[in-house]
Scaffold this motif. Sequence first.
Motif, PDB file in Angstrom:
ATOM      1  N   GLY A 147      23.942   2.689  -7.094  1.00 39.67           N
ATOM      2  CA  GLY A 147      24.006   4.030  -6.565  1.00 39.67           C
ATOM      3  C   GLY A 147      23.027   5.008  -7.097  1.00 39.67           C
ATOM      4  N   LEU A 160      19.863   5.743  -6.741  1.00 40.53           N
ATOM      5  CA  LEU A 160      18.981   6.395  -5.938  1.00 40.53           C
ATOM      6  C   LEU A 160      19.841   7.297  -4.889  1.00 40.53           C
ATOM      7  CD1 LEU A 160      16.281   6.866  -4.320  1.00 40.53           C
ATOM      8  CD2 LEU A 160      16.760   4.884  -3.050  1.00 40.53           C
ATOM      9  N   GLU A 164      26.447  -1.419   1.308  1.00 34.58           N
ATOM     10  CA  GLU A 164      26.547  -2.227   0.188  1.00 34.58           C
ATOM     11  C   GLU A 164      27.336  -3.615   0.704  1.00 34.58           C
ATOM     12  OE1 GLU A 164      25.356  -2.795  -2.939  1.00 34.58           O
ATOM     13  OE2 GLU A 164      26.586  -4.722  -2.535  1.00 34.58           O
ATOM     14  N   ASP A 171      27.011  -5.290   5.662  1.00 36.41           N
ATOM     15  CA  ASP A 171      25.735  -5.805   5.489  1.00 36.41           C
ATOM     16  C   ASP A 171      24.937  -4.983   6.504  1.00 36.41           C
ATOM     17  OD1 ASP A 171      23.339  -7.226   5.978  1.00 36.41           O
ATOM     18  OD2 ASP A 171      24.359  -9.262   6.174  1.00 36.41           O
ATOM     19  N   ASP A 183      16.639  -1.348  -0.786  1.00 40.36           N
ATOM     20  CA  ASP A 183      16.389  -2.185  -2.061  1.00 40.36           C
ATOM     21  C   ASP A 183      17.254  -3.469  -1.981  1.00 40.36           C
ATOM     22  OD1 ASP A 183      16.104  -2.747  -4.670  1.00 40.36           O
ATOM     23  OD2 ASP A 183      16.998  -1.068  -5.455  1.00 40.36           O
ATOM     24  N   ASP A 243      16.457  -8.834   2.225  1.00 44.50           N
ATOM     25  CA  ASP A 243      16.564  -8.894   3.450  1.00 44.50           C
ATOM     26  C   ASP A 243      15.967  -7.467   4.069  1.00 44.50           C
ATOM     27  OD1 ASP A 243      18.743  -7.210   3.482  1.00 44.50           O
ATOM     28  OD2 ASP A 243      20.000  -8.464   4.342  1.00 44.50           O
TER      29      ASP A 243
HETATM   30  C1  LIG Z   1      19.034  -3.782  -6.644  1.00 40.69           C
HETATM   31  S1  LIG Z   1      20.569  -3.345  -6.011  1.00 40.69           S
HETATM   32  C2  LIG Z   1      20.157  -1.775  -5.266  1.00 40.69           C
HETATM   33  C3  LIG Z   1      20.182  -0.737  -6.352  1.00 40.69           C
HETATM   34  C4  LIG Z   1      20.300   0.938  -5.956  1.00 40.69           C
HETATM   35  N1  LIG Z   1      19.079   1.089  -5.116  1.00 40.69           N
HETATM   36  C5  LIG Z   1      20.537   1.718  -7.089  1.00 40.69           C
HETATM   37  O1  LIG Z   1      19.483   2.677  -7.360  1.00 40.69           O
HETATM   38  O2  LIG Z   1      21.285   1.892  -7.790  1.00 40.69           O
HETATM   39  C6  LIG Z   1      20.704  -4.352  -4.431  1.00 40.69           C
HETATM   40  C7  LIG Z   1      21.944  -4.328  -3.700  1.00 40.69           C
HETATM   41  O3  LIG Z   1      21.896  -4.492  -2.222  1.00 40.69           O
HETATM   42  C8  LIG Z   1      22.983  -5.285  -1.983  1.00 40.69           C
HETATM   43  N2  LIG Z   1      22.493  -5.854  -0.774  1.00 40.69           N
HETATM   44  C9  LIG Z   1      21.756  -7.001  -0.517  1.00 40.69           C
HETATM   45  N3  LIG Z   1      21.417  -7.155   0.811  1.00 40.69           N
HETATM   46  C10 LIG Z   1      22.276  -6.313   1.418  1.00 40.69           C
HETATM   47  C11 LIG Z   1      22.463  -5.930   2.777  1.00 40.69           C
HETATM   48  N4  LIG Z   1      21.977  -6.762   3.714  1.00 40.69           N
HETATM   49  N5  LIG Z   1      23.350  -5.016   3.144  1.00 40.69           N
HETATM   50  C12 LIG Z   1      23.993  -4.168   2.240  1.00 40.69           C
HETATM   51  N6  LIG Z   1      23.947  -4.351   0.762  1.00 40.69           N
HETATM   52  C13 LIG Z   1      22.939  -5.503   0.417  1.00 40.69           C
HETATM   53  C14 LIG Z   1      23.372  -6.081  -3.050  1.00 40.69           C
HETATM   54  O4  LIG Z   1      24.669  -6.546  -3.278  1.00 40.69           O
HETATM   55  C15 LIG Z   1      23.006  -5.139  -4.438  1.00 40.69           C
HETATM   56  O5  LIG Z   1      24.073  -4.655  -4.732  1.00 40.69           O
END
Ligand SMILES: C[S@@+](CC[C@H](N)C(=O)[O-])C[C@H]1O[C@@H](n2cnc3c(N)ncnc32)[C@H](O)[C@@H]1O
Length: 244
Positions: A96, A98, A113, A141, A161, A164
């Motif tokens: 979280g 960003l 998330e 999702d 981020d 997909d």
């Molecule tokens: C790299 S982290 C994001 C970090 C975030 N931008 C930050 O600044 O802290 C990616 C997150 O996206 C989630 N995620 C992956 N695909 C997703 C989707 N389709 N919908 C929602 N969350 C998803 C993962 O579970 C993971 O917690």
Amino acid sequence: MSYLLVHEDREYLRAPGDELQTDLGVLEIPEDVEPGDVIETHLGTPFVVRRLRGPDLFNHFERTGAPMLPRDVGLVVGHTGIAAGDRVLDAGTGTGVLAAYLGRMHADVVSYEIDAEFADVARENMRLAGVDDRVDVRTGDLTARLDEVVEEGPFDAVTLDTGDAPAVVRRAPALLADGGHVAVYSPFVEHSREAVEVAREAGLIDVDTFETIQREMDFGERGSRPSTAGVGHTGYLTFARKEQ
Ligand SMILES: C[S@@+](CC[C@H](N)C(=O)[O-])C[C@H]1O[C@@H](n2cnc3c(N)ncnc32)[C@H](O)[C@@H]1O
């Protein structure tokens, strides 16, 4: 809003009313605590109370998904122009970082998330950052929910981020307000290329990708030069924009 509690080289992030248990004793944080106060554990160890700032989010949030580095947050804000009052759609929330930075800028953020435990941690992080009224962390999702999320639009910016992300970029014209931006962060260039191709197919304009590299400078007694610690690559940021 929480505060940093600082004793020598130790820092903890806690909200008023919280209790901090350390080997230096138990610290009860008063509800009326103010920056600059000095409060003591039950063993008499003093902690200075310091106001929370953006980089503290990265350093002190409980971590789940790899958090975005402050420099990448800066690029997202610089290239999208996200500002106070903007509506932002974000995924995945992860730690979280960003989302909290954007909330502290007074943007209104809806952040998805997919992992329920990660979402719970992110909600607590938003509480600590004092932005839980502006950052709505939703468990789910985003890609699977796009049809319903489009109905909540338009959004001034979409920040992605996730692996997909291209599937969301494909729907960006329906999600974005006129002139709004989508930003995709990816650690891999193949993934960025896919985002670029999908953005072009979707009719977005100003499609650009940047590799983010930051070199720290060492100022030693013998002279000054970039740090030899590494190239400082974090990833790729792709930006695109809805024309109208
Ligand atoms: C790299 S982290 C994001 C970090 C975030 N931008 C930050 O600044 O802290 C990616 C997150 O996206 C989630 N995620 C992956 N695909 C997703 C989707 N389709 N919908 C929602 N969350 C998803 C993962 O579970 C993971 O917690």
